[in-house]
Design an enzyme around this catalytic site. Structure first.
Site, PDB file in Angstrom:
ATOM      1  N   HIS A   1       0.824  -1.218   0.000  1.00  0.00           N
ATOM      2  CA  HIS A   1       0.000   0.000   0.000  1.00  0.00           C
ATOM      3  C   HIS A   1       0.861   1.272   0.000  1.00  0.00           C
ATOM      4  CE1 HIS A   1      -0.345  -0.690   4.650  1.00  0.00           C
ATOM      5  NE2 HIS A   1       0.691   0.065   4.401  1.00  0.00           N
ATOM      6  N   HIS A  52      -1.292   5.461   9.235  1.00  0.00           N
ATOM      7  CA  HIS A  52       0.072   5.967   9.337  1.00  0.00           C
ATOM      8  C   HIS A  52       0.061   7.389   9.874  1.00  0.00           C
ATOM      9  CE1 HIS A  52      -0.193   2.932   6.175  1.00  0.00           C
ATOM     10  NE2 HIS A  52       1.046   2.604   6.454  1.00  0.00           N
ATOM     11  N   HIS A 112      10.695  -3.751   3.787  1.00  0.00           N
ATOM     12  CA  HIS A 112      11.160  -2.370   3.714  1.00  0.00           C
ATOM     13  C   HIS A 112      11.439  -1.841   5.109  1.00  0.00           C
ATOM     14  CE1 HIS A 112       6.861  -1.633   4.441  1.00  0.00           C
ATOM     15  NE2 HIS A 112       7.044  -0.334   4.562  1.00  0.00           N
ATOM     16  N   GLU A 135       4.604  -5.222   8.645  1.00  0.00           N
ATOM     17  CA  GLU A 135       3.178  -5.089   8.307  1.00  0.00           C
ATOM     18  C   GLU A 135       2.671  -6.227   7.420  1.00  0.00           C
ATOM     19  OE1 GLU A 135       2.928  -1.095   6.751  1.00  0.00           O
ATOM     20  OE2 GLU A 135       3.648  -1.664   4.793  1.00  0.00           O
TER      21      GLU A 135
HETATM   22 FE   LIG Z   1       1.878   0.667   5.981  1.00  0.00          FE
END
Ligand SMILES: [Fe+2]
Lengths: 288, 130
Positions: free
Chosen positions: A12, A59, A194, A241
């Site tokens: 995302h 976020h 990441h 995540e």
């Molecule tokens: Fe995220």
């Protein structure tokens, strides 16, 4: 009765949304990623759901550090698109599915998932980018209603991967006991490897990502067995995540088949992937 | 899963000359320490708050109750110090956005690389560890 028709796992990353919003999908940087999406998008367009249950994380846009729910479900009629500090994405507002939300909340609490609920929730890129991955040209309205499912993946301790998988199973059962005839797609979002901060920023672990992409189909238990430390070490502090993919996988039946997948490095600072699964449920494998 | 972890390698990745910790895990202790800093940065998603911040950064930090160290890190744009003082990248990135700095710029700061070097490292498959 409602049933889960397909499950989509997808990154995302905000810049994937920005690439679509700014007409950059044909740029050399972005083209390989969007080419990889094409077969999945075609198939999804041919199998439209009534409702999307989208498992994602906020976020720092709707949820601050005042209150950090481990699991939460949006129960509203609609959700505004969040302004994350650089202007709202020019995409339609998200229409809720409050009856399904209400049903999920009750069933989940009865199965001992004591989740938080949200009557107001501005949805950020974590939810809207996956919707755009499904439907790149929504026009005035998204083609389905949405139940947002939030997972805390930012503050440690995040829920364990095993708990996310169990949470997904409970969501799947709850969907299948919803008395309305509706076709439900489940989105597991985020990842893949990441890391945004720290000396290991820029980490990509293709070997781990490809192993994860494979296992999510037929051996999710192996992914559920990994610890939070395993995820951080192998996939990065933000790559953890990927545990949200396990919620999606748990909500699907054991009888699924892979429609398509794609893996691309990089999308900004992230390894981006998509994996689409058809939920065959009690249909025979040969049916299409 | 895998025999060897990246933590037992003695091979140093390139560009690791940095005062940043390898990983920021944002446990409850960290987010308690960083609460005021993160709330301040998070408030910058609203245009009116960005305007007030830009008008007088120090006063704005005081309104949120930042510690002297956090305030100094913000005023000096010491991105690594912000992380060491309880920052969360999703919050401090709001401040970076106000400064028109990208996540690749921040990646360069954390790893001791230029933005171009960091971006290139990602384009050639990302930074590998272990
Ligand atoms: Fe995220």
């Amino acid at each position: 009765m409602a049933n889960v028709i397909w499950g989509l796992a997808t990154s995302h990353v905000p810049s994937i949304g920005a690439a679509m919003d700014n007409g950059k999908t044909e740029d050399p940087y972005w083209k390989p990623l969007f080419d990889g999406y094409a077969p999945a998008r075609k198939w999804m367009a041919e199998h439209p759901p009534d409702v999307a249950v989208i498992v994602y994380n906020d976020h720092a846009n709707a949820i601050g550090m005042d209150l950090v729910p481990t699991f939460a479900i949006g129960t509203a009629d609609s959700y505004d698109v969040a302004d994350e500090g650089w202007g709202r994405r020019q995409v339609p507002p998200v229409v809720g599915a409050p009856q399904l939300s209400e049903h999920l909340v009750r069933e989940l609490v009865d199965s001992s998932f004591d989740i938080a609920t949200a009557n107001r929730l501005d949805v950020d890129h974590g939810l809207t980018v996956p919707l755009s991955v499904y439907c790149s040209e929504p026009g005035e309205a998204w083609p389905c209603t949405v139940v947002p499912v939030l997972v805390n993946v930012i503050q440690s301790p995040q829920p364990t991967a095993a708990r996310c998988y169990e949470f997904g199973k409970a969501i799947g059962q709850a969907i299948r006991s919803f008395p309305q005839d509706s076709k439900v797609a489940v989105f597991g979002t985020g990842g893949m490897s990441h890391q945004l901060a720290g000396a290991r920023a820029g980490l990509i672990n293709e070997q781990f990502d490809r192993w994860f992409l494979k296992k999510i189909e037929n051996d999710p238990e192996a992914l559920a067995a990994l610890t939070r430390e395993d995820y951080v070490r192998e996939a990065g502090t933000e790559g953890i995540e990927m545990i949200m993919w396990l919620v999606m996988r748990g909500a699907m039946s054991t009888n699924i088949s892979r429609v398509h997948d794609a893996y691309h490095v990089p999308a900004s600072n992230t390894a981006a992937a998509l994996a689409l699964f058809d939920d065959l449920g009690d249909r025979p494998e040969t049916a299409t | 899963m895998k025999g060897k972890t990246m933590l037992d390698t003695d091979e140093q990745p390139t560009g690791s000359q940095t005062k940043a910790r390898d990983d920021y895990l944002l446990d409850v202790e960290h987010t308690r320490q960083g609460y005021a800093l993160n709330q301040m940065c998070g408030s910058l998603i609203r245009a009116e708050n960005r305007a007030r911040f830009s008008e007088n950064e120090a006063r704005y930090c005081d309104e949120f109750g930042l510690s002297p160290e956090q305030k100094q890190a913000v005023l000096e744009r010491d991105w690594t110090a912000m992380m060491n003082l309880g920052g969360s990248i999703f919050y401090t990135f709001k401040l970076a956005t106000l400064d028109k700095k990208s996540m690749q710029y921040l990646g360069g700061v954390f790893t001791g690389m230029s933005t171009e070097q960091f971006t290139e490292a990602l384009r050639s498959g990302g930074r590998r560890f272990g």
